[in-house]
Scaffold this active site. Sequence first.
Site, PDB file in Angstrom:
ATOM      1  N   ARG A 231      39.252  39.796  49.616  1.00 37.60           N
ATOM      2  CA  ARG A 231      39.459  39.197  50.991  1.00 37.60           C
ATOM      3  C   ARG A 231      38.396  39.976  51.900  1.00 37.60           C
ATOM      4  O   ARG A 231      37.777  39.494  52.732  1.00 37.60           O
ATOM      5  CB  ARG A 231      40.834  39.547  51.444  1.00 37.60           C
ATOM      6  CG  ARG A 231      41.875  38.654  50.422  1.00 37.60           C
ATOM      7  CD  ARG A 231      42.957  38.464  51.175  1.00 37.60           C
ATOM      8  NE  ARG A 231      44.296  38.124  50.486  1.00 37.60           N
ATOM      9  CZ  ARG A 231      45.300  37.381  50.681  1.00 37.60           C
ATOM     10  NH1 ARG A 231      45.738  37.041  51.639  1.00 37.60           N
ATOM     11  NH2 ARG A 231      46.289  37.428  49.642  1.00 37.60           N
TER      12      ARG A 231
ATOM     13  N   GLU B 276      43.276  43.169  46.524  1.00 38.92           N
ATOM     14  CA  GLU B 276      43.473  42.212  47.640  1.00 38.92           C
ATOM     15  C   GLU B 276      42.268  42.759  48.637  1.00 38.92           C
ATOM     16  O   GLU B 276      41.826  41.768  49.096  1.00 38.92           O
ATOM     17  CB  GLU B 276      44.830  41.944  48.176  1.00 38.92           C
ATOM     18  CG  GLU B 276      45.958  41.553  47.248  1.00 38.92           C
ATOM     19  CD  GLU B 276      45.722  39.946  46.972  1.00 38.92           C
ATOM     20  OE1 GLU B 276      44.711  39.251  47.760  1.00 38.92           O
ATOM     21  OE2 GLU B 276      46.437  39.478  46.267  1.00 38.92           O
TER      22      GLU B 276
ATOM     23  N   ASP C 159      44.212  35.895  35.305  1.00 35.56           N
ATOM     24  CA  ASP C 159      43.366  34.851  35.844  1.00 35.56           C
ATOM     25  C   ASP C 159      41.886  35.249  36.187  1.00 35.56           C
ATOM     26  O   ASP C 159      40.802  34.986  35.451  1.00 35.56           O
ATOM     27  CB  ASP C 159      43.923  34.134  36.660  1.00 35.56           C
ATOM     28  CG  ASP C 159      44.570  35.008  38.008  1.00 35.56           C
ATOM     29  OD1 ASP C 159      44.050  36.208  38.000  1.00 35.56           O
ATOM     30  OD2 ASP C 159      45.237  34.579  38.911  1.00 35.56           O
TER      31      ASP C 159
ATOM     32  N   GLU D 104      44.107  26.647  44.078  1.00 35.07           N
ATOM     33  CA  GLU D 104      43.319  26.531  42.675  1.00 35.07           C
ATOM     34  C   GLU D 104      43.377  25.322  42.385  1.00 35.07           C
ATOM     35  O   GLU D 104      42.061  24.956  41.580  1.00 35.07           O
ATOM     36  CB  GLU D 104      44.255  27.655  41.829  1.00 35.07           C
ATOM     37  CG  GLU D 104      44.444  28.886  42.156  1.00 35.07           C
ATOM     38  CD  GLU D 104      45.242  29.281  42.979  1.00 35.07           C
ATOM     39  OE1 GLU D 104      45.055  30.490  43.394  1.00 35.07           O
ATOM     40  OE2 GLU D 104      46.247  28.549  43.365  1.00 35.07           O
TER      41      GLU D 104
END
Length: 635
Positions: A259, A255, A388, A522
């Site tokens: 980000r 993360e 993913d 998404e």
Amino acid sequence: MCPKTSKTTPLLLIAGICFVIVLVVVTGITLINNINLSNIIRLNEKVASDSVSNNENQIKELNYVNNHPRNIYLKLNATKDEGEEGEHEMQREQEQEPLELPKISAVIGETTPKILENQLKNSQEIPSVSVTRAPFVPTSPTLLDSPPLPVGGVKTNGSSGGLIDYEKRNQVVKMMEHAWHNYKLYAWGKNELRPLSQRPHSGSIFGSYDLGATIVDGLDTLYIMGLEKEYREGRDWIERKFSLDNISAELSVFETNIRFVGGMLTLYAFTGDPLYKERAQHIADKLLPAFQTPTGIPYALVNTKTGVAKNYGWASGGSSILSEFGTLHLEFAYLSDITGNPLYRERVQTIRQVLKEIEKPKGLYPNFLNPKTGKWGQLHMSLGALGDSYYEYLLKAWLQSGQTDEEAREMFDEAMLAILDKMVRTSPGGLTYVSDLKFDRLEHKMDHLACFSGGLFALGAATRQNDYTDKYMEVGKGITNTCHESYIRAPTQLGPEAFRFSDAVEARALRSQEKYYILRPETFESYFVLWRLTHDQKYRDWGWEAVLALEKHCRTAHGYCGLRNVYQQEPQKDDVQQSFFLAETLKYLYLLFSDDSVLPLDEWVFNTEAHPLPIKGANAYYRQAPVTLPASNAS
């Protein structure tokens, strides 16, 4: 005989008591309001002081005319055919003033969605372009030597296709302003906002430390939208406040990378401001201790002060997670190129080699890998949660390299073919979905997170002609349609976190823990990619449906919240404005209604947090360091 008493005495006594009670209540309310007002004034003063530089020379003035990348935030020239309104817009652009956008009530009621629906019906629709597939044409290398085009120097009603839907795009800008301004008022410098509580969200993945996650994550969206004042506030905060030096917290490597590192790298590509390159390197250096494992597969968590790293206790016997350690390549490879330090690329190339050489059951990648032994954990495969973005970064690493990283493309195609064979299915009702696979058993469940794969398959089809091109595009369109169905089959017109397929139900959540929506992007990401590749008007229509739903159900007076159950007519809100709502959801919706020349897909790749990174050899804003030392394991 009892003496006679007056009936008026108790009445007067009761009236007096009531008067005293009312007086106390009124006084209390007034005092509370004064305290709240005082707090708001102090918050405003803090924000104001944080956004003013002590010395104008400390902040580089951005010249939006001369220095702005030609594909970012086009202040468009209005043509004479656009009439008087166009002339006013052009005059405002020349004066370097932001366009005045239509206002929407801060408090959303029943009337607002109807107003927006009328705007949809009355607006002039963009003519669709019937194209099955639009292969990329790489930009001529000669363009790399040309200076940035001046603002307004590109006419977007030319041959580039797409065109701009001003009304709908301006609505998304207003949503961004609403989300940002309330974050600034109630949670400035904190990570995320709780709109209902009007306070910071201390339970975010970054905890209660003042990391400004919403600032770093949302700043490139502000820049793309041309919200210059807000952008400057965020940049100033990063310059004066952002640091991980004294943060003794276990941060997620994944993360933090997508980000924070990703956000800084995009801003560096956009502006060339060395502040962002320095901060990106500072953050990446704090993550490096996580890579100190026998295999080079990094741990999931690292204390950025002590350097101690570990994995989640729940992750299959101390394993690292595929979607986390496999989603570092874009950022670390680009960081090596702009700093001239090969270390970052070496780290992610080591991960690549481990995954290339390891035996893959039936050609598939399980979601868990032990960083000490190099062995797979439990055999759970997914194109949604836990898996993913690994697959996404295989394709995009190839694109980012200017299509020279053939290893990445080959690994992508091999993985996708296995997924098509073992995990992609069609429901009895004709809906294409990609199922999770656990120990050779299909769950017939698809995560909302997997909805990005509609765009992924389509992007794979559009960037290389091979035996799988048509199948990729077919599946990409099918998955995107299925995710849209998961939205429109809910009363809120917003999709659940996961949805299932059986003879009785299709594209609907069945379990209570799957029925929530947390402002995820998404599905809109796939709308955007499919729109760019096909110019089929339905993708813009679906995106506008989503805007209406977000405004009706997720907007509050003080920001945007997720929903606890998308199947309720009046769903309860979760009181969290996720940072990715500004970074991804609103960015993709804005780009959906923009022209193709804004961040063209043959010059930019989006990291998994929607931070655009330039493509090497095709984009003048790649900003590679003059000399890059060779990396021992470089691809």
